[in-house]
Design a protein around this motif. Structure first.
Motif, short mmCIF file in Angstrom:
data_model
loop_
_atom_site.label_atom_id
_atom_site.label_comp_id
_atom_site.label_asym_id
_atom_site.label_seq_id
_atom_site.Cartn_x
_atom_site.Cartn_y
_atom_site.Cartn_z
N ARG A 241 0.78 -1.24 0.00
CA ARG A 241 0.00 0.00 0.00
C ARG A 241 0.81 1.29 0.00
N LEU A 242 2.06 1.26 0.49
CA LEU A 242 2.85 2.49 0.40
C LEU A 242 3.07 2.85 -1.07
N PRO A 243 3.13 4.14 -1.40
CA PRO A 243 3.02 4.53 -2.81
C PRO A 243 4.21 4.19 -3.69
N ASP A 244 5.42 4.03 -3.12
CA ASP A 244 6.58 3.79 -3.97
C ASP A 244 7.71 3.19 -3.14
N HIS A 245 8.80 2.85 -3.83
CA HIS A 245 9.92 2.25 -3.11
C HIS A 245 10.55 3.23 -2.12
N GLY A 246 10.58 4.50 -2.46
CA GLY A 246 11.15 5.48 -1.54
C GLY A 246 10.46 5.48 -0.20
N LEU B 136 8.68 3.00 1.09
CA LEU B 136 8.93 1.72 1.74
C LEU B 136 10.32 1.71 2.37
N HIS B 137 11.30 2.23 1.64
CA HIS B 137 12.67 2.30 2.17
C HIS B 137 12.72 3.16 3.42
N ARG B 138 12.07 4.29 3.38
CA ARG B 138 12.06 5.18 4.55
C ARG B 138 11.40 4.50 5.75
N PHE B 139 10.35 3.72 5.48
CA PHE B 139 9.58 3.10 6.57
C PHE B 139 10.38 2.00 7.25
N PHE B 140 11.01 1.09 6.47
CA PHE B 140 11.65 -0.08 7.07
C PHE B 140 13.16 -0.06 7.03
N ALA B 141 13.78 0.65 6.09
CA ALA B 141 15.24 0.71 6.08
C ALA B 141 15.74 1.82 6.99
N ASP B 142 15.15 3.03 6.86
CA ASP B 142 15.50 4.12 7.78
C ASP B 142 14.79 3.94 9.13
N ASP C 281 13.10 5.78 11.00
CA ASP C 281 13.41 6.80 12.01
C ASP C 281 12.94 8.18 11.57
N ASN C 282 11.76 8.23 10.91
CA ASN C 282 11.32 9.48 10.32
C ASN C 282 9.84 9.70 10.64
N GLU C 283 9.51 10.92 11.09
CA GLU C 283 8.13 11.24 11.43
C GLU C 283 7.18 11.04 10.25
N ALA C 284 7.71 11.18 9.02
CA ALA C 284 6.86 10.99 7.84
C ALA C 284 6.30 9.58 7.78
N ASN C 285 6.97 8.63 8.42
CA ASN C 285 6.46 7.26 8.43
C ASN C 285 5.13 7.14 9.15
N ILE C 286 4.94 7.97 10.17
CA ILE C 286 3.69 7.91 10.94
C ILE C 286 2.53 8.44 10.08
N ALA C 287 2.80 9.50 9.35
CA ALA C 287 1.77 10.02 8.43
C ALA C 287 1.45 8.99 7.35
N ASP C 288 2.48 8.32 6.83
CA ASP C 288 2.24 7.29 5.82
C ASP C 288 1.46 6.11 6.40
N TYR C 289 1.77 5.76 7.63
CA TYR C 289 1.02 4.69 8.29
C TYR C 289 -0.46 5.03 8.33
N ARG C 290 -0.78 6.24 8.76
CA ARG C 290 -2.19 6.63 8.89
C ARG C 290 -2.89 6.70 7.53
N ALA C 291 -2.16 7.19 6.52
CA ALA C 291 -2.80 7.40 5.21
C ALA C 291 -2.89 6.13 4.38
N ILE D 252 3.84 2.22 17.25
CA ILE D 252 4.03 2.68 15.87
C ILE D 252 5.04 3.80 15.80
N ASN D 253 5.22 4.55 16.89
CA ASN D 253 6.18 5.65 16.88
C ASN D 253 7.63 5.17 16.81
N GLY D 254 7.84 3.86 16.96
CA GLY D 254 9.17 3.32 16.76
C GLY D 254 9.69 3.59 15.36
N PHE D 255 8.77 3.70 14.39
CA PHE D 255 9.18 3.96 13.01
C PHE D 255 9.56 5.42 12.80
N ALA D 256 9.33 6.25 13.80
CA ALA D 256 9.76 7.65 13.74
C ALA D 256 11.05 7.88 14.52
#
Length: 405
Positions: free
Chosen positions: A103-108, A110-116, A118-128, A153-157
């Motif tokens: 469901r995430l829109p692109d590889h970028g 997905l990479h930010r969510f599970f490889a990094d 550590d980004n607040e944008a992951n929480i917004a992506d989780y919700r959306a 879920i905040n662990g991804f931030a």
């Protein structure tokens, strides 16, 4: 009274026929294992896929753990993967990964969510993108709070790989090292294998000679943070001081593989994956595999179940590949026999079984009946080679069995 998930884990690890002290340690481990243990799995998927020789159309039965290998196997185009785990946190993590991949829109993203991770944008992506498609049980887990009140879920931030039992253990190891004037992150500056070896010999090898380190690692509970129960601790030690065993395993991790190709070393010394396009990553997170993994993610079925029970409910001759991680180190002879009876019943011609052990040799000879074991061909030379090339360096043995004609 223990919860149902904890009872399942306790049934797998508590040796009820053992002495009282042994049973108490086993129960303490079962309690520690109840939460998230592995945010990242510690078996090398590249070695796995070579040993398993997965073919299009294969059905795979595997223990899930952190899920990196489950989704990496999709690059080999199997028809279906049934992933089981006794740990409800691992089930929730695998369900999150499957939905995020789809469901995430692109590889970028997905990479930010599970490889990094550590980004607040992951929480917004989780919700959306993820939350609306996540099953209710997994959603409750990720939106719930951990033991110190943090939303999971905040662990991804803030750094997912610093959380969980293993992440906390690595953090504690870093703290103890710094107290002894050793900074583990210095290892990440090495540019060559020779520099890696020099850092290990100068910084890390002497660390295991310190009296405190030798004393603490001699305690069976000291390795709970690695997900190692008391029964597996004994197999890992094999009569030797645990400090010496750990030094040898760390030597392999630090000295046998180039740092730029070994994300396990980055997790151990950097508490996360490396940054940048050239960083070493599990196959499921690599850009070249993105389209295939996303298209095939629906082939993964995640179950909160015991492997033996899942196979007992399956049809005869219905699986081609089996991966048991190191779970058999925890098992009694009766449990091993029950598992392999179901494996043999459900195996298709040419089926392959892959597992790891804390000690070097395969644990099956002398514990399975000859009638059962003779159905399988142990690939001893191949197994030694896979063990040598397993970049995680934790295990004493990687073992391959193939069903005889």
């Amino acid at each position: 009274m223990a919860s149902l998930p904890n009872r399942k884990i306790a049934a797998a690890v508590v040796r009820e026929d053992g002495e009282q002290k042994q049973r108490l340690l086993d129960r303490a481990f079962a309690l520690a294992f109840k939460g998230l243990v592995y945010a990242q799995i510690w078996e090398d998927p590249v070695v796995d896929m070579e040993a398993l020789a997965i073919k299009p159309g294969n059905r795979i039965a595997t223990i899930a753990s952190g899920g990196c290998n489950v989704f990496s196997y999709l690059t080999a185009d199997p028809a279906e993967i049934i992933a089981v785990d006794l740990n409800t946190a691992h089930v929730a993590l695998n369900n999150l990964k499957r939905v995020a991949i789809q469901r995430l829109p692109d590889h970028g993203s997905l990479h930010r969510f599970f490889a990094d991770a550590d980004n607040e944008a992951n929480i917004a992506d989780y919700r959306a993108f993820v939350r609306p498609h996540l099953d209710e049980t997994s959603r409750r887990y990720w939106e719930g709070r951990d033991l110190i009140g943090r939303r999971r879920i905040n662990g991804f931030a803030h750094g997912l790989y610093k959380r969980g039992l293993l992440g906390s253990f690595i953090g504690l190891a870093h703290l103890v090292a710094r107290i002894h004037r050793i900074d583990p992150r210095e290892f990440l500056a090495a540019k060559t294998i020779e520099e890696q070896r020099a850092i290990f010999e100068a910084k890390f090898a002497p660390f295991f000679d310190r009296k405190f380190i030798r004393w603490i690692t001699d305690q069976r509970s000291s390795l709970f943070g690695l997900g190692i129960p008391p029964a597996q601790y004994d197999a890992l030690a094999d009569g030797k001081p645990m400090a010496d065993v750990l030094r040898a395993r760390l030597a392999k991790l630090t000295c046998d593989f180039p740092l730029e190709d070994n994300y396990f070393a980055w997790q151990a010394f950097g508490r996360g994956y490396g940054k940048g396009a050239a960083a070493s990553l599990p196959p499921y997170l690599q850009a070249d595999n993105y389209d295939a993994v996303r298209a095939r993610a629906e082939r993964v079925t995640m179950l909160h179940a015991n492997m033996t029970d899942m196979l007992a409910a399956a049809d005869a001759a219905s699986f081609d590949r089996y991966i048991f991680l190191d779970a058999q180190d925890w098992m009694s002879d009766a449990q091993l026999t029950a598992l392999w009876s179901e494996v043999t019943r459900t195996a298709r011609p040419g089926a392959r079984v892959l597992f790891r052990t804390a000690a070097e040799p395969s644990l099956l000879p002398g514990r399975l009946s000859d009638d059962l074991l003779k159905r399988w061909d142990y690939r001893a030379a191949d197994s030694l080679d896979y063990t040598r090339r397993d970049r995680s360096a934790i295990y004493g043995g990687v073992h391959l069995y193939i069903l005889k004609d």
